[in-house]
Enzyme design. Structure first.
Site, short mmCIF file in Angstrom:
data_model
loop_
_atom_site.label_atom_id
_atom_site.label_comp_id
_atom_site.label_asym_id
_atom_site.label_seq_id
_atom_site.Cartn_x
_atom_site.Cartn_y
_atom_site.Cartn_z
NE ARG A 1 21.79 109.15 0.78
CZ ARG A 1 22.99 109.01 1.35
NH1 ARG A 1 23.20 109.46 2.59
NH2 ARG A 1 23.98 108.44 0.70
CE LYS B 1 20.86 105.61 0.33
NZ LYS B 1 21.03 105.24 -1.10
CG HIS C 1 18.13 112.90 -3.90
ND1 HIS C 1 18.04 113.14 -2.55
CD2 HIS C 1 18.26 111.55 -4.04
CE1 HIS C 1 18.09 111.98 -1.89
NE2 HIS C 1 18.22 111.01 -2.77
NE ARG D 1 22.54 112.84 -1.81
CZ ARG D 1 23.43 112.55 -0.87
NH1 ARG D 1 23.60 113.37 0.15
NH2 ARG D 1 24.17 111.46 -0.95
CG HIS E 1 28.09 109.27 -2.41
ND1 HIS E 1 28.28 110.13 -3.48
CD2 HIS E 1 26.75 109.24 -2.22
CE1 HIS E 1 27.11 110.58 -3.91
NE2 HIS E 1 26.16 110.05 -3.16
CE1 TYR F 1 25.16 115.02 -7.73
CE2 TYR F 1 26.46 113.33 -6.66
CZ TYR F 1 25.25 113.95 -6.87
OH TYR F 1 24.14 113.52 -6.23
#
Length: 305
Positions: free
Chosen positions: A156, A180, A251, A254, A277, A286
């Site tokens: 990110r 995150k 993004h 990414r 993730h 994706y």
């Protein structure tokens, strides 16, 4: 004397502050996430104040009226869904601390969202973008290393600009990323990114620091940590110079990283780990992008496509 609406809003603000403080202390959420929570809750607090209510006295009916008002204003479903997620977390916090007896958001339904396919770039477009910076210039040499690293790792943008020298291991070809929820992951650099970073460290980083001491891997021209907005503007500059017409987002590389890996046969769970993730369902979006690209390739190149 403070009017009733102002008093209700102040009560809401006090409650929001306590909630944000706990989310920061116990959950380790990012500044961006905490800021989004505060914004979402303040929108509701201002609306409730007009009804002489505060967040802790809100009813399910009041929340439904708020959601209906946002729908009438044409607020995007994705924004409303995110806001409802914020409200639910906040009201669970209130229930857990016995500040309210019932959760008014518990039975509210999130708006149905269509499947959103992230914008991506073709491999040829990525090649043009990565080749655009002039590595003879210190700032552009830094940008070249950042672009190569972004595409090689799928970071990110916030993760990228937050990297420090101690998080990079050129000898092992790895970068340690804090994502995150303050969760760390190790991501391989790849040969091209490693070469670009080595060139940047050799000939550009010291120029950007101007004699100052810093652990920031990619400092700004003021020898400070770069903002994600600044780097986003740099990406748009190179896309313009490379004549890339595709609509970009912070993004984009990414998304390209994930899509191109899947196009070349990477396992979905490996891509999940590399992207950081927590849920495989987040990564599965994706696969749809990759399938669309594969269908296009088949149509263009198969004799009976």
């Amino acid at each position: 004397m403070m009017d009733l609406n102002s008093a209700q809003l102040q009560l809401s603000q006090t409650s929001i502050d306590a909630f944000i403080e706990e989310m920061w202390a116990l959950k380790g959420l990012s500044d961006n996430t905490l800021s989004a929570y505060r914004t979402d809750l303040m929108h509701l607090a201002r609306y409730l104040a007009t009804q002489n209510l505060c967040l802790t006295s809100a009813t399910q009916a009041a929340l439904l009226d708020f959601i209906a008002m946002r729908t009438e204003l044409g607020i995007a479903k994705t924004s409303s869904a995110r806001q409802l997620s914020s409200l639910r977390r906040y009201y669970r916090y209130l229930v857990n601390h016995q500040l309210i007896s019932e959760d008014p958001s518990a039975l509210l339904d999130a708006p149905k969202l269509g499947k959103h396919l992230p914008a991506s770039l073709s491999e040829q477009q990525v090649e043009r973008l990565l080749n655009e910076p002039n590595t003879e210039d210190a700032i552009e040499c830094r940008d070249a290393a950042m672009l190569e690293l972004l595409y090689a790792t799928g970071l990110r943008v916030t993760e990228l600009v937050s990297l420090t020298m101690s998080m990079l291991s050129l000898r092992q070809g790895l970068v340690r990323v804090t994502g995150k929820g303050n969760k760390d992951r190790l991501v391989p650099l790849g040969e091209m990114a490693q070469t670009a970073i080595e060139l940047y460290l050799k000939q550009a980083r010291a120029q950007l620091l101007k004699g100052q001491s810093s652990d920031v891997l990619f400092p700004s021209s003021r020898a400070q940590m770069m903002t994600r907005q600044t780097f986003w503007h740099r990406i748009k500059l190179y896309a313009l110079r490379a004549d890339i017409q595709t609509e970009l987002s912070p993004h984009t590389l990414r998304h390209a990283f994930a899509t191109h890996l899947l196009n070349h046969g990477a396992d979905l769970r490996v891509v999940q780990l590399l992207l950081g993730h927590s849920s495989l369902s987040t990564t599965q979006i994706y696969t749809h992008v990759a399938q669309l690209r594969l269908a296009q390739i088949h149509s263009e190149h198969h004799p009976r496509g």
